[in-house]
Write a protein that holds these residues in place. Structure first.
Motif, short mmCIF file in Angstrom:
data_model
loop_
_atom_site.label_atom_id
_atom_site.label_comp_id
_atom_site.label_asym_id
_atom_site.label_seq_id
_atom_site.Cartn_x
_atom_site.Cartn_y
_atom_site.Cartn_z
N ILE A 120 0.87 -1.18 0.00
CA ILE A 120 0.00 0.00 0.00
C ILE A 120 0.90 1.22 0.00
N MET A 121 0.87 1.97 -1.09
CA MET A 121 1.82 3.05 -1.28
C MET A 121 1.31 4.37 -0.71
N PHE A 146 2.36 -4.59 3.54
CA PHE A 146 3.39 -3.58 3.78
C PHE A 146 2.85 -2.23 3.33
N GLY A 147 2.85 -1.23 4.24
CA GLY A 147 2.36 0.10 3.91
C GLY A 147 3.44 1.15 4.06
N ALA A 172 0.87 3.25 5.49
CA ALA A 172 1.06 2.95 6.91
C ALA A 172 -0.08 3.53 7.74
N GLN A 173 -0.53 4.74 7.40
CA GLN A 173 -1.62 5.37 8.12
C GLN A 173 -2.92 4.60 7.94
N LEU A 174 -3.16 4.11 6.73
CA LEU A 174 -4.36 3.31 6.48
C LEU A 174 -4.33 2.01 7.27
N VAL A 230 2.64 -8.04 9.10
CA VAL A 230 2.18 -6.70 8.73
C VAL A 230 3.26 -5.70 9.11
N LEU A 231 3.69 -4.91 8.14
CA LEU A 231 4.79 -3.98 8.34
C LEU A 231 4.37 -2.61 7.78
N ALA A 232 4.68 -1.54 8.52
CA ALA A 232 4.30 -0.20 8.08
C ALA A 232 5.42 0.78 8.40
N VAL A 233 5.72 1.67 7.44
CA VAL A 233 6.73 2.70 7.67
C VAL A 233 6.16 4.06 7.25
N GLN A 234 6.41 5.09 8.05
CA GLN A 234 5.93 6.43 7.74
C GLN A 234 6.84 7.14 6.74
#
Length: 233
Positions: free
Chosen positions: A50-51, A85-86, A91-93, A171-175
């Motif tokens: 998710i971009m 991965f966001g 990441a916010q979503l 599940v991985l997310a980076v700002q």
């Protein structure tokens, strides 16, 4: 591996992730949300990327497709067999769909600013090659709280939440934006409404655009992370 990615605006692509996917032989499909493309059946992919995008998670009136995307993300997050991965808006979503608050950060953070890994970040196997402190590219005015059950992986001086992981790494997310290239940033800077107001964490156009070594380092670290993450979750 079958990888699907969500695109929120024409100027927000995969960056350095595109050649990485091609070199490793992954099958890639994508949905351009801003064009009204249909979302795929959940069984059609193994991993979801998710971009980013210039919109905020609460702008459903302006971007009605956000409603469908949020339902889709929630459905994929509930599937223990999918990797997610966001990046930035992505990441916010993810954070919102996991029950966390998303809203304005105290200051916009735009340009090259250091992130620091937490103890959990240093111990996170896919980030084994990452230094404990490293400059990364940022372009955001919003932030999120840590979702319930998540582990915080990184922070910066301007933003307490720079990365988190859920469900043992699935599940991985980076700002921040490890995927961007100098070409990506030049495209963003062509939009007259994209230039942020001056602030203590907003750099000059030249400083943002011209750090070729910074882009190369960030891209290499992202490739290393993806090589491990896609098979370890």
């Amino acid at each position: 591996m079958r990888v699907h990615w969500l695109q929120h605006a024409a100027e927000d692509g995969l960056g350095c992730i595109a050649p990485w996917l091609a070199q490793r032989g992954h099958r890639v499909t994508h949905t351009a949300m801003f064009r009204g493309d249909p979302l795929p059946p959940r069984d059609d992919f193994d991993a979801l990327l998710i971009m980013g995008g210039s919109m905020n998670v609460d702008q459903e009136a302006q971007y009605p497709w956000l409603r469908d995307e949020k339902r889709f993300i929630a459905d994929v997050l509930a599937d223990a067999g999918k990797r997610v991965f966001g990046i930035c808006l992505g990441a916010q979503l993810i954070a919102e769909q996991c029950g966390a608050w998303v809203g304005r950060n105290a200051q916009p953070e735009v340009g090259w600013w250091d992130i620091e890994l937490t103890d959990a970040g240093c111990a996170f196997a896919p980030m084994a090659d990452w230094p404990a402190r490293v400059p990364m590219f940022h372009w955001h005015g919003d932030t999120f709280e840590l979702p319930p059950g998540a582990q915080r992986l990184a922070f910066s001086q301007a933003c307490a939440q720079q990365a988190f992981v859920l469900d043992q790494g699935r599940v991985l997310a980076v700002q921040f934006h490890p995927e961007v290239t100098s070409d990506s940033v030049r495209v963003w800077l062509q939009h007259p409404d994209s230039h942020p107001s001056p602030g203590p964490f907003v750099q000059s156009v030249e400083r943002m655009r011209d750090d070729e070594a910074g882009f190369a380092r960030a891209n290499q670290l992202l490739h290393s992370l993806l090589d491990r993450w896609l098979v370890s979750a």
